[in-house]
Design an enzyme around this catalytic site. Structure first.
Site, PDB file in Angstrom:
ATOM      1  NE  ARG A 158      -2.103  -1.939   3.363  1.00 20.61           N
ATOM      2  CZ  ARG A 158      -2.656  -2.826   4.181  1.00 20.61           C
ATOM      3  NH1 ARG A 158      -3.934  -3.097   4.086  1.00 20.61           N
ATOM      4  NH2 ARG A 158      -1.943  -3.428   5.101  1.00 20.61           N
ATOM      5  CB  ILE A 159       3.645   2.418   2.144  1.00 18.03           C
ATOM      6  CG1 ILE A 159       2.741   2.556   3.379  1.00 18.03           C
ATOM      7  CG2 ILE A 159       4.683   3.540   2.118  1.00 18.03           C
ATOM      8  CD1 ILE A 159       3.460   2.406   4.714  1.00 18.03           C
TER       9      ILE A 159
ATOM     10  NE  ARG B 283       9.406  -1.386  11.756  1.00 20.61           N
ATOM     11  CZ  ARG B 283       8.437  -0.492  11.579  1.00 20.61           C
ATOM     12  NH1 ARG B 283       8.649   0.563  10.810  1.00 20.61           N
ATOM     13  NH2 ARG B 283       7.268  -0.628  12.174  1.00 20.61           N
TER      14      ARG B 283
ATOM     15  CD  GLU C 153      14.272   3.397  13.897  1.00 18.21           C
ATOM     16  OE1 GLU C 153      14.746   3.474  12.749  1.00 18.21           O
ATOM     17  OE2 GLU C 153      13.056   3.498  14.147  1.00 18.21           O
TER      18      GLU C 153
ATOM     19  CG  HIS D 150      10.920   5.503  12.497  1.00 15.99           C
ATOM     20  ND1 HIS D 150      11.103   4.195  12.859  1.00 15.99           N
ATOM     21  CD2 HIS D 150       9.730   5.522  11.832  1.00 15.99           C
ATOM     22  CE1 HIS D 150      10.081   3.457  12.453  1.00 15.99           C
ATOM     23  NE2 HIS D 150       9.224   4.250  11.827  1.00 15.99           N
TER      24      HIS D 150
HETATM   25  C1  8YV Z   1       5.556   3.896  13.998  1.00 16.01           C
HETATM   26  C2  8YV Z   1       5.844   2.902  11.887  1.00 16.01           C
HETATM   27  O1  8YV Z   1       4.523   3.149  14.377  1.00 16.01           O
HETATM   28  O2  8YV Z   1       3.618   2.402  11.331  1.00 16.01           O
HETATM   29  C3  8YV Z   1       4.777   2.002  11.410  1.00 16.01           C
HETATM   30  O3  8YV Z   1       5.097   0.861  11.071  1.00 16.01           O
HETATM   31  O4  8YV Z   1       6.984   2.635  11.776  1.00 16.01           O
HETATM   32  C4  8YV Z   1       5.522   4.171  12.540  1.00 16.01           C
HETATM   33  O5  8YV Z   1       4.387   4.764  12.057  1.00 16.01           O
HETATM   34  C5  8YV Z   1       5.784   5.074  14.803  1.00 16.01           C
HETATM   35  O6  8YV Z   1       7.156   5.083  14.986  1.00 16.01           O
HETATM   36  C6  8YV Z   1       5.105   5.067  16.143  1.00 16.01           C
HETATM   37  O7  8YV Z   1       5.779   4.275  17.047  1.00 16.01           O
END
Ligand code: 8YV
Length: 312
Positions: A153-154, A231, A260, A278
């Site tokens: 999706r992204i 990631r 991180e 992030h």
């Molecule tokens: C984190 C993300 O959730 O949605 C994800 O997979 O990596 C981010 O949107 C955000 O760092 C909140 O912890």
């Protein structure tokens, strides 16, 4: 007795909404669960989880009545879903509501890297523009070739945006997708060899560890730029750092890193790397939507209703 445990670093507004909705117990991270007293732990049926520290079998076993882990985020690699399955625990995430912001950051980082916007800004602010004149020429992004690694999706939102930049879109996915004529590569090394820029939009977790390998990085070549919004684990980071330091790729634009926020300090010394903390989904609007979806999943679970966005 409360039935909800909130784990992680939440914004004030998310914490207020969680408090109002569930009267929960709150802890800062999974390592604090063990310190809760036994009767509190015994009453917990749902966890609202946020963060990137592992939540696995050991934590689940501290919560014998647990039935749901509702993740704040689309990526749920911190949660051991196999361990959850083995215990009959459901897991939910927050897909779709963050697609636009994460795709925006990917495109913005690529532009920043190729147009050297961070350095150009420093040139103007430091007075060098006034003293020395025009900033040095940099590299055109529009009209180039890009390889999207992972057309979920992204990834698709990123590709749509880059198509508007007149880029030639190539992609890797486990199977060919229905696209407006984008070029599919079943072999990720062939993808890297066919493009100048790679955008990594894979799902995190064990299956994609070091997916962007040394071989892919070499295939990308000295004009190559890598962007990563997925990631830190999805790229062989040591191989990427070596390639960046020796000019075997041109640069990187990274929102995610191994370990991180304690990222490898070698990154800080590299002028050809754009570093973001992030923050892909980090807008007020999107975080509000993510928090709401997480709470909707917790509320549905407590009401015995169907979960909105289950992952198992
Ligand atoms: C984190 C993300 O959730 O949605 C994800 O997979 O990596 C981010 O949107 C955000 O760092 C909140 O912890």
């Amino acid at each position: 007795m409360t039935a909800t445990l909130v784990i992680g670093p939440y914004s004030d507004s998310d914490r207020d909404a969680l408090n109002a909705g569930f009267d929960p117990v709150l802890v800062g991270g999974p390592s604090e669960v063990a310190a809760l007293d036994e009767s509190t732990r015994a009453g917990i049926r749902a966890v609202a989880f946020k963060g990137h520290h592992p939540f696995g079998a050991a934590e689940m076993d501290l919560l014998p009545a647990l039935g749901l882990v509702a993740n704040y985020g689309v990526g749920y690699d911190a949660i051991d879903v196999d361990a959850a399955n083995a215990r009959g625990i459901k897991v939910t995430n927050t897909p779709d509501v963050l697609n636009d912001d994460v795709a925006d950051i990917a495109v913005g980082m690529l532009l920043m890297q190729m147009r050297e916007m961070e350095h150009a800004s420093a040139w103007a602010r430091s007075g060098e523009w006034k003293a020395k004149g025009e900033y040095r020429l940099n590299r055109k992004m529009s009209g180039g070739t890009v390889g999207i690694v992972g057309l979920g999706r992204i990834g698709r939102e990123i590709a749509n945006r880059l198509a508007a930049f007149k880029m030639d879109i190539h992609y890797y996915a486990r199977s060919e997708k229905d696209t407006p004529g984008w070029t599919y590569h079943a072999d990720p090394v062939a993808l890297a060899g066919a493009v100048d820029t790679l955008v990594v939009a894979l799902v995190g977790g064990k299956d994609t560890e070091n997916f962007v390998s040394a071989e892919m990085i070499d295939a990308l070549g000295p004009r190559g730029v890598i962007a990563n919004i997925s990631r830190g684990t999805t790229i062989d980071e040591a191989a990427m750092l070596d390639a960046l330091e020796t000019g075997r790729i041109a640069g990187a634009a990274l929102d995610v890193f191994l370990g991180e926020p304690n990222i490898d300090p070698r990154f800080y010394a590299l002028p050809n790397v754009v570093i973001q903390p992030h923050q892909g989904s980090g807008t007020v609007e999107t975080r509000a939507a993510m928090g709401q979806l997480q709470r909707d999943n917790v509320a549905a679970f407590h009401a015995g209703a169907e979960l909105l966005t289950p992952v198992n």
